[in-house]
Design a protein around this motif. Structure first.
Motif, PDB file in Angstrom:
ATOM      1  N   SER A  68       0.815  -1.217   0.000  1.00 41.37           N
ATOM      2  CA  SER A  68       0.000   0.000   0.000  1.00 41.37           C
ATOM      3  C   SER A  68       0.848   1.266   0.000  1.00 41.37           C
ATOM      4  O   SER A  68       0.475   2.259  -0.645  1.00 41.37           O
ATOM      5  CB  SER A  68      -0.936   0.014   1.209  1.00 41.37           C
ATOM      6  N   LEU A  69       1.984   1.258   0.701  1.00 41.76           N
ATOM      7  CA  LEU A  69       2.838   2.439   0.790  1.00 41.76           C
ATOM      8  C   LEU A  69       4.158   2.226   0.053  1.00 41.76           C
ATOM      9  O   LEU A  69       4.389   2.798  -0.998  1.00 41.76           O
ATOM     10  CB  LEU A  69       3.085   2.809   2.259  1.00 41.76           C
ATOM     11  N   LEU A 366      -2.178   4.500   7.913  1.00 38.50           N
ATOM     12  CA  LEU A 366      -2.032   5.217   6.650  1.00 38.50           C
ATOM     13  C   LEU A 366      -2.262   4.282   5.463  1.00 38.50           C
ATOM     14  O   LEU A 366      -2.903   4.656   4.468  1.00 38.50           O
ATOM     15  CB  LEU A 366      -0.636   5.838   6.567  1.00 38.50           C
ATOM     16  N   GLY A 367      -1.740   3.061   5.544  1.00 37.97           N
ATOM     17  CA  GLY A 367      -1.916   2.096   4.466  1.00 37.97           C
ATOM     18  C   GLY A 367      -3.372   1.761   4.220  1.00 37.97           C
ATOM     19  O   GLY A 367      -3.808   1.618   3.068  1.00 37.97           O
ATOM     20  N   VAL A 370      -4.999   4.536   2.234  1.00 38.57           N
ATOM     21  CA  VAL A 370      -4.568   4.518   0.832  1.00 38.57           C
ATOM     22  C   VAL A 370      -5.275   3.407   0.065  1.00 38.57           C
ATOM     23  O   VAL A 370      -5.763   3.611  -1.060  1.00 38.57           O
ATOM     24  CB  VAL A 370      -3.036   4.344   0.747  1.00 38.57           C
ATOM     25  N   VAL A 371      -5.358   2.227   0.650  1.00 41.43           N
ATOM     26  CA  VAL A 371      -5.958   1.072  -0.026  1.00 41.43           C
ATOM     27  C   VAL A 371      -7.443   1.305  -0.292  1.00 41.43           C
ATOM     28  O   VAL A 371      -7.964   0.927  -1.345  1.00 41.43           O
ATOM     29  CB  VAL A 371      -5.740  -0.210   0.801  1.00 41.43           C
ATOM     30  N   ARG A 373      -9.063   4.297  -0.452  1.00 41.97           N
ATOM     31  CA  ARG A 373      -9.364   5.694  -0.787  1.00 41.97           C
ATOM     32  C   ARG A 373     -10.488   5.830  -1.803  1.00 41.97           C
ATOM     33  O   ARG A 373     -11.240   6.810  -1.775  1.00 41.97           O
ATOM     34  CB  ARG A 373      -8.095   6.386  -1.285  1.00 41.97           C
ATOM     35  N   ARG A 374     -10.631   4.858  -2.727  1.00 41.62           N
ATOM     36  CA  ARG A 374     -11.662   4.964  -3.756  1.00 41.62           C
ATOM     37  C   ARG A 374     -13.038   4.524  -3.260  1.00 41.62           C
ATOM     38  O   ARG A 374     -14.024   4.664  -3.979  1.00 41.62           O
ATOM     39  CB  ARG A 374     -11.266   4.138  -4.970  1.00 41.62           C
ATOM     40  N   LEU A 391      -7.141   7.125   9.877  1.00 47.56           N
ATOM     41  CA  LEU A 391      -6.197   8.224   9.647  1.00 47.56           C
ATOM     42  C   LEU A 391      -5.919   8.970  10.947  1.00 47.56           C
ATOM     43  O   LEU A 391      -4.751   9.305  11.244  1.00 47.56           O
ATOM     44  CB  LEU A 391      -6.759   9.185   8.602  1.00 47.56           C
ATOM     45  N   ARG A 442      -0.164  -4.088  -6.041  1.00 45.68           N
ATOM     46  CA  ARG A 442      -0.894  -3.205  -5.137  1.00 45.68           C
ATOM     47  C   ARG A 442      -2.161  -3.883  -4.634  1.00 45.68           C
ATOM     48  O   ARG A 442      -2.803  -4.656  -5.353  1.00 45.68           O
ATOM     49  CB  ARG A 442      -1.256  -1.906  -5.858  1.00 45.68           C
TER      50      ARG A 442
END
Length: 479
Positions: A68-69, A366-367, A370-371, A373-374, A391, A442
């Motif tokens: 993820s990062l 954080l990961g 990100v994973v 986010r959509r 977060l 990813r």
């Protein structure tokens, strides 16, 4: 998995060491410190749950953060967890030995070498249990945890009903008014964060759990909530019984002191028994977590490939388990020989491990954002549980890690950042050798959810058949 999560937090161990240390620092603000740390830790638990649904992996943060990062950050997460487990187990061996000696031979308490030898016996027993398989380990944890909770809840209720010499309870104990400034809050928050550490062992067992993409992560969330309720209740009870100054002056024998005040005669013995059971359970969960992470690193060949070997009969990562057991036991004996009677590595180990924990908790939070986010705009619950809360937890962990550096001892900083820096050597070596781990695919949360819902979902025929034909054990050793 809820039982495993609670056992990983070590209720009696926390009562004996972490909560008294917290009260000595922040006094009656200790319930507030536990509350305000529980909120971001629950956010991190939600992040682990969401990531575990996407990728049930024995390496947990080691795999998730890499995909993820960045793989470098993922490797350091795995390294931090393995080191944290090893140091924690080494520092807990002597307390386990002392607790045993206080029950069977009180006159021998205080000899660190003898305590380390006795504690190593428990350590070897837990290593054998973990090596034998996850199911027997879960059953042992269930019994140990049930006894602990019975004794601790009974103590807390009795303490609240007793006439103590501490402070009269007030709901203001859960507010900010009793902290002596930011430094007091930060120090208390670091200690309180360590109090919750251990629940995430459930995520490392995702590959060994039936329908681990759902059950293991959710167990961690519930475990954190229940741990907070228990710890807050006991923190209130101790503050009612004793003043912070009295707690600070009796840290070494706090359980005996508390037990005698509530249950004269046998109270101290019962709480020491709870401490012994808790320490043994934490040795097991730390070994589970560390060995599964080391196994994943060996499987990916970022460390020695031998760590990725599975026992032909028991289907457990026996090389990784044996390696961490030997390393922890050796470190415990060496420290026991080096230290003078009365000295302890535990305080510095708690702070150093706390840095490791905040480091990989932050990156996991954080990961997760990100994973997913959509998916955050799909619903309010998605935005809160997959985005905002994880977060906030990640940023809280980062803040605590940065702010705590100035107040830590040199030994704690060496345990924390020094050992983390050592991980750069094997990481760069594996990267130079172009291991596939450093070119990961990813994580795709949306695709993983579709697969999870369509294959083996809660209402699928296959899931129903498994439920009918297999036993009810939640854990499976099926690497």
């Amino acid at each position: 998995m809820v039982v495993v999560a609670i056992a990983g937090c070590g209720p009696a161990y926390t009562v004996a060491g972490t909560i008294p240390a917290l009260i000595a620092v922040v006094g009656v603000a200790s319930p507030a410190a536990l509350l305000y740390c529980a909120i971001p830790v629950i956010g991190i638990a939600l992040a682990f749950r969401q990531l575990g649904r996407v990728d049930p992996n024995a390496g947990a943060t080691y795999s998730w953060v890499a995909r993820s990062l960045h793989p470098f950050l993922g490797f350091l997460c795995g390294w931090a967890l393995v080191v944290a487990c090893t140091v924690f187990m080494a520092s807990s061996t002597v307390p386990a030995g002392n607790a045993t000696l206080s029950l069977v031979a009180p006159s021998l308490v205080g000899d660190p070498v003898l305590a380390a030898i006795v504690g190593s016996g428990w350590f070897l027993l837990m290593a054998a249990v973990v090596g034998y398989g996850a199911r027997i380990g879960a059953r042992a944890l269930a019994v140990i945890t049930a006894v602990q909770l019975f004794l601790l809840v009974g103590f807390a209720v009795s303490a609240l009903l007793a006439d103590g010499s501490g402070s009269e309870f007030s709901m203001s104990w859960f507010g900010f008014s009793h902290f002596d400034g930011q430094e007091s809050f930060v120090t208390g928050a670091l200690i309180a964060t360590f109090a919750y550490w251990g629940w995430d062992v459930t995520s490392n067992l995702g590959e060994e759990t039936r329908r681990g993409s759902r059950g293991s992560g959710f167990g961690g969330v519930i475990g954190v909530v229940l741990a907070f309720l228990l710890f807050a209740l006991i923190a209130v009870a101790i503050n009612v019984l004793m003043t912070p100054a009295a707690v600070a002056s009796t840290t070494d024998g706090i359980l005996i002191e508390l037990g005698q005040r509530v249950w004269p005669g046998v109270g101290g013995t019962l709480l020491v028994l709870a401490l012994l059971l808790s320490t043994v359970a934490m040795l097991e969960t730390a070994l589970l977590q560390g060995s599964r992470t080391l196994f994943a690193m060996g499987r990916d060949r970022t460390l020695l490939p031998a760590f990725g070997r599975i026992h032909a009969k028991r289907h457990t990562p026996w090389v990784a388990t044996a390696t961490i057991a030997v390393a922890s036991g050796t470190l415990a004996i060496v420290e026991a020989v080096r230290l003078e009677p009365g000295e302890s590595l535990l305080s510095d180990a708690v702070s150093g491990v706390g840095l490791h924990v905040t480091f990989y908790y932050c990156l996991a939070g954080l990961g997760a954002v990100v994973v997913h986010r959509r998916m955050l705009r799909n619903s309010v619950s998605n935005f809160l549980l997959m985005g905002l809360w994880p977060l906030a937890g990640a940023l809280f962990m980062l803040w605590i890690m940065i702010e705590s550096v100035a107040s830590l001892s040199t030994a704690a900083l060496v345990i924390g950042f020094g050992t983390l820096a050592l991980g750069l050597v094997p990481m760069l070596t594996a990267w130079i050798r172009q291991r596939p781990y450093f070119e990961p695919g990813r994580l795709d949360a949306h695709h993983a959810r579709l697969v999870d819902d369509s294959y083996g979902g809660a209402d699928s025929d296959e899931s129903h058949a498994v439920h009918l034909t297999r036993n009810q054990d939640e854990l499976l050793t099926d690497f």
